[in-house]
Motif scaffolding. Structure first.
Motif, mmCIF file in Angstrom:
data_model
loop_
_atom_site.group_PDB
_atom_site.id
_atom_site.type_symbol
_atom_site.label_atom_id
_atom_site.label_comp_id
_atom_site.label_asym_id
_atom_site.label_seq_id
_atom_site.Cartn_x
_atom_site.Cartn_y
_atom_site.Cartn_z
ATOM 1 N N GLU A 53 0.942 -1.274 -0.048
ATOM 2 C CA GLU A 53 0.089 0.024 0.129
ATOM 3 C C GLU A 53 0.843 1.296 0.022
ATOM 4 O O GLU A 53 1.685 1.297 0.720
ATOM 5 N N LEU A 54 0.536 2.004 -0.900
ATOM 6 C CA LEU A 54 1.567 3.203 -1.022
ATOM 7 C C LEU A 54 0.834 4.480 -1.045
ATOM 8 O O LEU A 54 -0.082 4.894 -1.551
ATOM 9 N N VAL A 55 1.449 5.311 0.043
ATOM 10 C CA VAL A 55 0.918 6.454 0.333
ATOM 11 C C VAL A 55 1.935 7.566 -0.260
ATOM 12 O O VAL A 55 3.198 7.607 0.546
ATOM 13 N N ASP A 56 1.744 8.622 -1.279
ATOM 14 C CA ASP A 56 2.683 9.566 -1.624
ATOM 15 C C ASP A 56 2.018 10.566 -2.369
ATOM 16 O O ASP A 56 1.022 10.908 -2.076
ATOM 17 N N GLN A 57 2.806 11.549 -3.087
ATOM 18 C CA GLN A 57 2.335 12.733 -3.349
ATOM 19 C C GLN A 57 1.104 12.553 -4.470
ATOM 20 O O GLN A 57 0.306 13.438 -4.375
ATOM 21 N N THR A 58 1.049 11.566 -5.170
ATOM 22 C CA THR A 58 0.201 11.101 -6.138
ATOM 23 C C THR A 58 -1.303 10.893 -5.488
ATOM 24 O O THR A 58 -2.202 11.649 -5.917
ATOM 25 N N LEU A 59 -1.238 10.065 -4.383
ATOM 26 C CA LEU A 59 -2.284 9.962 -3.557
ATOM 27 C C LEU A 59 -2.957 11.470 -2.934
ATOM 28 O O LEU A 59 -4.191 11.928 -2.640
ATOM 29 N N LEU A 60 -1.904 12.191 -2.468
ATOM 30 C CA LEU A 60 -2.165 13.611 -1.998
ATOM 31 C C LEU A 60 -2.936 14.337 -3.024
ATOM 32 O O LEU A 60 -3.843 15.366 -2.686
ATOM 33 N N ARG A 61 -2.453 14.280 -4.095
ATOM 34 C CA ARG A 61 -2.856 15.367 -5.278
ATOM 35 C C ARG A 61 -4.525 14.929 -5.356
ATOM 36 O O ARG A 61 -5.415 15.703 -5.554
ATOM 37 N N GLY A 62 -4.820 13.747 -5.353
ATOM 38 C CA GLY A 62 -6.231 13.167 -5.526
ATOM 39 C C GLY A 62 -7.094 13.971 -4.271
ATOM 40 O O GLY A 62 -8.142 14.207 -4.487
ATOM 41 N N GLU A 63 -6.559 13.750 -2.915
ATOM 42 C CA GLU A 63 -7.019 14.338 -1.868
ATOM 43 C C GLU A 63 -7.447 15.913 -1.721
ATOM 44 O O GLU A 63 -8.307 16.296 -1.451
ATOM 45 N N ALA A 64 -6.196 16.416 -2.680
ATOM 46 C CA ALA A 64 -6.079 17.931 -2.712
ATOM 47 C C ALA A 64 -7.473 18.371 -3.462
ATOM 48 O O ALA A 64 -7.824 19.379 -3.010
ATOM 49 N N GLU A 65 -7.883 17.691 -4.463
ATOM 50 C CA GLU A 65 -8.818 18.392 -5.342
ATOM 51 C C GLU A 65 -10.085 17.960 -4.614
ATOM 52 O O GLU A 65 -10.935 19.010 -4.711
ATOM 53 N N ALA A 66 -10.375 17.049 -4.008
ATOM 54 C CA ALA A 66 -11.384 17.156 -3.163
ATOM 55 C C ALA A 66 -11.559 18.068 -1.866
ATOM 56 O O ALA A 66 -12.783 18.645 -1.604
ATOM 57 N N ASN A 67 -10.413 18.140 -1.391
ATOM 58 C CA ASN A 67 -10.290 19.255 -0.145
ATOM 59 C C ASN A 67 -10.674 20.474 -0.612
ATOM 60 O O ASN A 67 -11.399 21.166 0.075
ATOM 61 N N ARG A 68 -10.120 20.892 -1.876
ATOM 62 C CA ARG A 68 -10.555 22.492 -2.272
ATOM 63 C C ARG A 68 -11.788 22.723 -2.724
ATOM 64 O O ARG A 68 -12.297 23.724 -2.546
ATOM 65 N N SER A 69 -12.449 21.867 -3.352
ATOM 66 C CA SER A 69 -13.948 21.734 -3.688
ATOM 67 C C SER A 69 -14.917 21.960 -2.482
ATOM 68 O O SER A 69 -15.633 22.685 -2.561
ATOM 69 N N ALA A 70 -14.540 21.288 -1.385
ATOM 70 C CA ALA A 70 -15.359 21.185 -0.339
ATOM 71 C C ALA A 70 -14.998 22.615 0.621
ATOM 72 O O ALA A 70 -15.952 22.961 1.449
ATOM 73 N N ARG A 71 -14.174 23.411 0.178
ATOM 74 C CA ARG A 71 -13.782 24.605 0.948
ATOM 75 C C ARG A 71 -13.753 25.985 0.080
ATOM 76 O O ARG A 71 -12.924 26.860 0.399
ATOM 77 N N ALA A 72 -14.627 25.863 -0.859
ATOM 78 C CA ALA A 72 -14.720 26.883 -1.842
ATOM 79 C C ALA A 72 -14.846 28.101 -1.292
ATOM 80 O O ALA A 72 -14.395 29.275 -1.620
ATOM 81 N N GLU A 73 -16.044 28.171 -0.402
ATOM 82 C CA GLU A 73 -16.298 29.483 0.528
ATOM 83 C C GLU A 73 -15.390 30.076 1.139
ATOM 84 O O GLU A 73 -15.180 31.126 1.233
ATOM 85 N N GLU A 74 -14.785 29.113 1.947
ATOM 86 C CA GLU A 74 -13.787 29.785 2.758
ATOM 87 C C GLU A 74 -12.610 30.142 2.009
ATOM 88 O O GLU A 74 -11.745 30.935 2.084
ATOM 89 N N LEU A 75 -12.317 29.530 0.782
ATOM 90 C CA LEU A 75 -11.287 30.102 -0.016
ATOM 91 C C LEU A 75 -11.493 31.160 -0.534
ATOM 92 O O LEU A 75 -10.545 32.504 -0.494
ATOM 93 N N SER A 76 -12.791 31.759 -0.800
ATOM 94 C CA SER A 76 -12.957 33.146 -1.229
ATOM 95 C C SER A 76 -12.777 34.280 -0.307
ATOM 96 O O SER A 76 -12.302 35.032 -0.651
ATOM 97 N N LYS A 77 -13.097 33.868 0.932
ATOM 98 C CA LYS A 77 -12.990 34.785 2.212
ATOM 99 C C LYS A 77 -11.375 34.979 2.238
ATOM 100 O O LYS A 77 -10.893 36.179 2.700
#
Length: 365
Positions: A294-318
């Motif tokens: 089971e490999l946890v690396d930057q590739t896996l992190l990028r996938g989580e990053a996209e989900a994280n950014r979409s969920a925080r759109a309102e706070e990002l705008s602030k």
């Protein structure tokens, strides 16, 4: 703000391997910063290096455009590090000047430009970079003004938005994976490397499993055994990685230019959780296909990053609004610094004229 220049590379335009190759050797940083400042002919310099960026912030009064400065930086790096540090091709480098430099730095310090929004480690890394430049004597009043405003921006984003709550980073992702692994498997842990990220890996392991057996693998015995002793771990030479041990988890955290865990090594380590903290990557991406790995690396992190950014759109705008407000404050501060000598001369001139005029009026009276 027109005298600010930013050069370097980050995750938006360069690969992790390129970012890693552009980093300066850590054991020579102060001397290298002073040498680069002289070679480039810049007035001030701050070097910022994180997992996803290698950037130089400059205060520059010369006539070279950012593109030519980037070429000059590339030649200076090659000369001063004897080829150890290499910039990517110019078209893969980041080149900004003026207010865009400030906007970029404010977003970096506030973890808005990070792969994971709200990542708490970035601000500490930027602060350490500024402190290093100050101690080395290469940062002066202009960059002090810029970085001070960046720290104010980051504080506002942290306190006025929720972006910093439960952020996701490679370390937090690793913690989550390790905790699940430890609950399922009782075996020992291996850490590869003896630098800053290896130290973080050991701290994480001891936080989650204080009594678990840990083996540290490193090329040099002195650094490896010294770090191992701090965490009650056992030292072994790097060449012995994969020669037994039945590790439930292996954390790779070296500065090696090439992967230290290849599919061949992964086969010998399986079954195991592989955590790649390295930059450039320490674990070959092909290891993901090895049975039992089971490999946890930057590739896996990028996938989580996209989900994280979409969920925080309102706070990002602030947060972006806060950045713009602080940019306006910076422009006023810079203008005040630049105009203050002129203002003082004008005040002196007006006072002299007033005295002359008062003297003339008194004489006429």
């Amino acid at each position: 703000m027109r005298r600010y220049v930013l050069l370097g590379c980050n995750h938006t335009g360069a690969s992790l391997e390129e970012i890693g190759r552009a980093r300066l050797p850590e054991d020579e940083l102060p001397a290298l910063l002073r040498a680069l400042k002289l070679r480039l002919g810049v007035q001030e310099l701050v070097y910022v290096s994180t997992c996803h960026r290698t950037e130089w912030y400059l205060a520059y009064d010369g006539e070279l455009c950012p593109g030519r400065l980037t070429m000059a930086l590339g030649m200076a790096l090659e000369a001063e590090t004897h080829g150890a540090s290499v910039l990517p091709q110019v078209d893969r480098c980041l080149m900004l000047h003026g207010g865009e430099v400030a906007r970029h730095l404010f977003r970096v310090a506030s973890a808005l430009d990070a792969l994971m929004l709200g990542e708490s480690q970035v601000l500490g890394q930027v602060k350490r970079a500024f402190r290093m430049a100050t101690d080395a004597g290469v940062a002066g009043p202009r960059l002090t003004t810029l970085f001070t405003q960046a720290f104010r921006t980051a504080k506002r984003v942290r306190t006025e938005t929720t972006l910093s709550r439960r952020p996701v980073s490679l370390v937090s992702l690793a913690e989550r994976s390790l905790r699940a692994r430890f609950e399922a498997c009782p075996g020992p842990v291996a850490v590869v490397g003896a630098g800053e990220m290896a130290n973080q890996a050991l701290e994480l392991v001891r936080k989650l499993a204080p009594e678990r057996a840990v083996t540290l693998f490193n090329r040099t015995r002195d650094r490896g055994s010294s770090l191992a002793a701090q965490y009650a771990a056992t030292y072994r030479p790097l060449g012995e990685l994969g020669d037994g041990g039945d590790f439930t988890a292996v954390i790779a955290a070296t500065s090696s230019e090439l992967p230290v865990i290849t599919p061949e090594v992964a086969h010998r380590l399986a079954p195991a959780l592989l955590l790649d903290f390295g930059l450039p990557p320490n674990v070959s991406g092909e290891c993901r296909a090895v049975d039992g790995i089971e490999l946890v690396d930057q590739t896996l992190l990028r996938g989580e990053a996209e989900a994280n950014r979409s969920a925080r759109a309102e706070e990002l705008s602030k947060s972006e609004q806060i950045v713009e407000e602080q940019l306006q404050e910076l422009s006023y501060e810079v203008m005040e610094h630049e105009l203050s000598p002129v203002a003082r001369r004008l005040v002196t001139t007006f006072r002299d004229l007033a005295r002359v005029e008062l003297a003339r009026v008194a004489a006429d009276g």
